[in-house]
Design a protein around this motif. Structure first.
Motif, PDB file in Angstrom:
ATOM      1  N   LEU A   1      34.909 -15.184  -4.396  1.00  0.00           N
ATOM      2  CA  LEU A   1      35.507 -14.335  -3.942  1.00  0.00           C
ATOM      3  C   LEU A   1      34.894 -14.016  -2.396  1.00  0.00           C
ATOM      4  O   LEU A   1      35.943 -14.306  -1.232  1.00  0.00           O
ATOM      5  CB  LEU A   1      36.329 -12.776  -4.066  1.00  0.00           C
ATOM      6  N   TYR A   2      33.823 -13.680  -2.311  1.00  0.00           N
ATOM      7  CA  TYR A   2      32.710 -13.722  -1.216  1.00  0.00           C
ATOM      8  C   TYR A   2      32.171 -14.922  -0.982  1.00  0.00           C
ATOM      9  O   TYR A   2      32.941 -13.990   0.593  1.00  0.00           O
ATOM     10  CB  TYR A   2      31.283 -13.481  -1.195  1.00  0.00           C
ATOM     11  N   SER A   3      32.946 -16.063  -1.101  1.00  0.00           N
ATOM     12  CA  SER A   3      32.881 -17.292  -0.683  1.00  0.00           C
ATOM     13  C   SER A   3      34.396 -17.497   0.389  1.00  0.00           C
ATOM     14  O   SER A   3      33.745 -17.310   1.428  1.00  0.00           O
ATOM     15  CB  SER A   3      32.839 -18.706  -1.204  1.00  0.00           C
ATOM     16  N   VAL A   4      35.002 -17.080  -0.724  1.00  0.00           N
ATOM     17  CA  VAL A   4      36.476 -16.863   0.461  1.00  0.00           C
ATOM     18  C   VAL A   4      36.512 -16.237   1.620  1.00  0.00           C
ATOM     19  O   VAL A   4      36.905 -16.710   3.333  1.00  0.00           O
ATOM     20  CB  VAL A   4      37.827 -16.592  -0.615  1.00  0.00           C
ATOM     21  N   CYS A   5      35.807 -15.153   1.936  1.00  0.00           N
ATOM     22  CA  CYS A   5      35.804 -13.711   2.958  1.00  0.00           C
ATOM     23  C   CYS A   5      34.329 -14.643   4.449  1.00  0.00           C
ATOM     24  O   CYS A   5      35.661 -14.590   5.334  1.00  0.00           O
ATOM     25  CB  CYS A   5      35.094 -12.519   2.586  1.00  0.00           C
ATOM     26  N   LEU A   6      33.784 -15.539   3.154  1.00  0.00           N
ATOM     27  CA  LEU A   6      33.177 -15.607   4.979  1.00  0.00           C
ATOM     28  C   LEU A   6      33.810 -16.931   5.486  1.00  0.00           C
ATOM     29  O   LEU A   6      33.290 -17.180   6.566  1.00  0.00           O
ATOM     30  CB  LEU A   6      32.313 -16.797   3.510  1.00  0.00           C
ATOM     31  N   ALA A   7      34.893 -17.773   4.846  1.00  0.00           N
ATOM     32  CA  ALA A   7      35.375 -18.000   5.452  1.00  0.00           C
ATOM     33  C   ALA A   7      36.697 -18.616   6.192  1.00  0.00           C
ATOM     34  O   ALA A   7      37.056 -18.371   7.478  1.00  0.00           O
ATOM     35  CB  ALA A   7      36.586 -19.446   4.414  1.00  0.00           C
ATOM     36  N   ILE A   8      37.306 -17.060   5.532  1.00  0.00           N
ATOM     37  CA  ILE A   8      37.413 -15.487   7.035  1.00  0.00           C
ATOM     38  C   ILE A   8      37.104 -15.126   8.231  1.00  0.00           C
ATOM     39  O   ILE A   8      37.993 -14.986   9.392  1.00  0.00           O
ATOM     40  CB  ILE A   8      38.172 -14.802   5.808  1.00  0.00           C
ATOM     41  N   GLY A   9      35.499 -15.026   7.697  1.00  0.00           N
ATOM     42  CA  GLY A   9      35.164 -15.082   9.112  1.00  0.00           C
ATOM     43  C   GLY A   9      34.599 -16.160   9.757  1.00  0.00           C
ATOM     44  O   GLY A   9      34.641 -15.385  10.902  1.00  0.00           O
ATOM     45  N   ASN A  10      34.307 -16.716   9.946  1.00  0.00           N
ATOM     46  CA  ASN A  10      34.377 -17.813  10.670  1.00  0.00           C
ATOM     47  C   ASN A  10      36.009 -18.480  11.098  1.00  0.00           C
ATOM     48  O   ASN A  10      35.589 -18.495  12.411  1.00  0.00           O
ATOM     49  CB  ASN A  10      34.136 -19.067   9.318  1.00  0.00           C
TER      50      ASN A  10
ATOM     51  N   ALA B   1      34.631 -25.225   6.664  1.00  0.00           N
ATOM     52  CA  ALA B   1      33.212 -25.527   6.792  1.00  0.00           C
ATOM     53  C   ALA B   1      32.045 -24.189   6.195  1.00  0.00           C
ATOM     54  O   ALA B   1      30.395 -23.554   6.335  1.00  0.00           O
ATOM     55  CB  ALA B   1      32.193 -25.649   8.757  1.00  0.00           C
ATOM     56  N   ALA B   2      32.660 -22.752   5.650  1.00  0.00           N
ATOM     57  CA  ALA B   2      31.928 -21.797   5.304  1.00  0.00           C
ATOM     58  C   ALA B   2      30.781 -22.415   4.181  1.00  0.00           C
ATOM     59  O   ALA B   2      31.443 -22.960   3.049  1.00  0.00           O
ATOM     60  CB  ALA B   2      32.879 -20.869   5.118  1.00  0.00           C
ATOM     61  N   PRO B   3      30.497 -20.727   3.644  1.00  0.00           N
ATOM     62  CA  PRO B   3      29.311 -21.651   2.840  1.00  0.00           C
ATOM     63  C   PRO B   3      30.050 -21.026   1.647  1.00  0.00           C
ATOM     64  O   PRO B   3      31.106 -20.087   1.030  1.00  0.00           O
ATOM     65  CB  PRO B   3      27.543 -20.557   2.801  1.00  0.00           C
ATOM     66  N   SER B   4      29.693 -21.538   0.735  1.00  0.00           N
ATOM     67  CA  SER B   4      30.543 -21.606  -0.382  1.00  0.00           C
ATOM     68  C   SER B   4      29.564 -20.921  -1.629  1.00  0.00           C
ATOM     69  O   SER B   4      28.665 -22.552  -2.387  1.00  0.00           O
ATOM     70  CB  SER B   4      31.670 -21.846  -0.962  1.00  0.00           C
ATOM     71  N   VAL B   5      29.419 -20.393  -2.989  1.00  0.00           N
ATOM     72  CA  VAL B   5      28.752 -20.152  -3.888  1.00  0.00           C
ATOM     73  C   VAL B   5      29.297 -21.413  -4.836  1.00  0.00           C
ATOM     74  O   VAL B   5      30.301 -21.906  -5.024  1.00  0.00           O
ATOM     75  CB  VAL B   5      28.956 -19.230  -5.078  1.00  0.00           C
ATOM     76  N   GLY B   6      27.775 -22.225  -5.453  1.00  0.00           N
ATOM     77  CA  GLY B   6      27.448 -23.420  -5.928  1.00  0.00           C
ATOM     78  C   GLY B   6      28.897 -24.688  -4.863  1.00  0.00           C
ATOM     79  O   GLY B   6      29.062 -25.287  -5.490  1.00  0.00           O
ATOM     80  N   LEU B   7      29.500 -24.771  -3.805  1.00  0.00           N
ATOM     81  CA  LEU B   7      29.325 -25.521  -2.976  1.00  0.00           C
ATOM     82  C   LEU B   7      31.462 -25.697  -3.176  1.00  0.00           C
ATOM     83  O   LEU B   7      31.926 -26.737  -4.040  1.00  0.00           O
ATOM     84  CB  LEU B   7      28.727 -26.680  -2.839  1.00  0.00           C
ATOM     85  N   SER B   8      31.472 -24.503  -4.326  1.00  0.00           N
ATOM     86  CA  SER B   8      33.227 -24.859  -5.149  1.00  0.00           C
ATOM     87  C   SER B   8      34.440 -24.529  -4.155  1.00  0.00           C
ATOM     88  O   SER B   8      35.121 -24.723  -3.965  1.00  0.00           O
ATOM     89  CB  SER B   8      33.087 -23.451  -5.311  1.00  0.00           C
TER      90      SER B   8
END
Length: 211
Positions: free
Chosen positions: A124-133, A38-45
């Protein structure tokens, strides 16, 4: 009584030695992975994937690699730092219930990823947000997470059959724990101390104190 988000943030720890190995109910694992997804991601990628690793032989092979990389790092330290490092446990690969490997596929959402044209690492930042979640959700569920970073990416790609175009970002040990330490391991062992918030906040321009 709902779990307070701020409490979860401050209770979260990078777990090494407190895993019990007890099973994780399927519904709990699903909730944790759903929170990551459910994490945010750049361009909903949504450029992440999650490889759930339970096989003991695979984890043992990875653990052996981690220990070799620990020795490589230890050889770079001076005597005092090496002494402190020798007391620090760096992984819970074998003790945890299972592991989740989080990957990054830069082709996901392409060829034109909205918002990534000027900052190539935004995916890559988006993936780190998923890890944080994932980490916060696991903490809220009473689970521990340990991020293992003593590995070579090519080794992990070969071990898990990850395509060369996909980057492994994190090996996360996951499972029930006896406790979460009040003080992070690296502070307890005298490796590093935290910076106070005031030292990290700038007012308007770099170097201008916030207060």
């Amino acid at each position: 009584m709902p779990i307070d988000l701020y409490d979860v943030i401050h209770r979260r720890r990078d777990v090494r030695g407190q895993f019990t190995g007890a099973p994780i109910p399927d519904e709990v694992l699903d909730r944790v992975l759903a929170a990551a997804h459910a994490a945010p991601s750049v361009g909903l990628s949504q450029p992440w994937d999650f490889i759930v690793v339970g096989d003991q032989a695979t984890r043992a092979a990875f653990h052996g690699h981690v220990q070799r990389e620990r020795d490589v790092f230890a050889a770079t330290l001076d005597a005092e730092a090496a002494r402190r490092f020798s007391r620090i446990k760096i992984d819970g690969v074998l003790e945890s219930t299972l592991s989740v490997v989080v990957t990054y596929d830069p082709r996901r959402g392409g060829p034109a990823v909205l918002g990534r044209h000027a900052i190539a690492d935004a995916g890559l930042y988006s993936v780190c947000l998923a890890i944080g979640n994932l980490w916060l959700a696991a903490t809220a569920e009473g689970l521990g997470v340990g991020w293992v970073s003593f590995y070579r990416e090519t080794f992990l790609q070969d071990l898990l059959g990850i395509p060369a175009t996909v980057r492994p970002v994190a090996w996360l040990c996951l499972g029930p724990v006896t406790r979460l330490e009040q003080v992070p391991d690296l502070e307890r062992h005298g490796w590093r101390q935290r910076r106070p918030l005031g030292a990290a906040v700038h007012a308007g321009r770099w170097g201008t104190p916030s207060r």
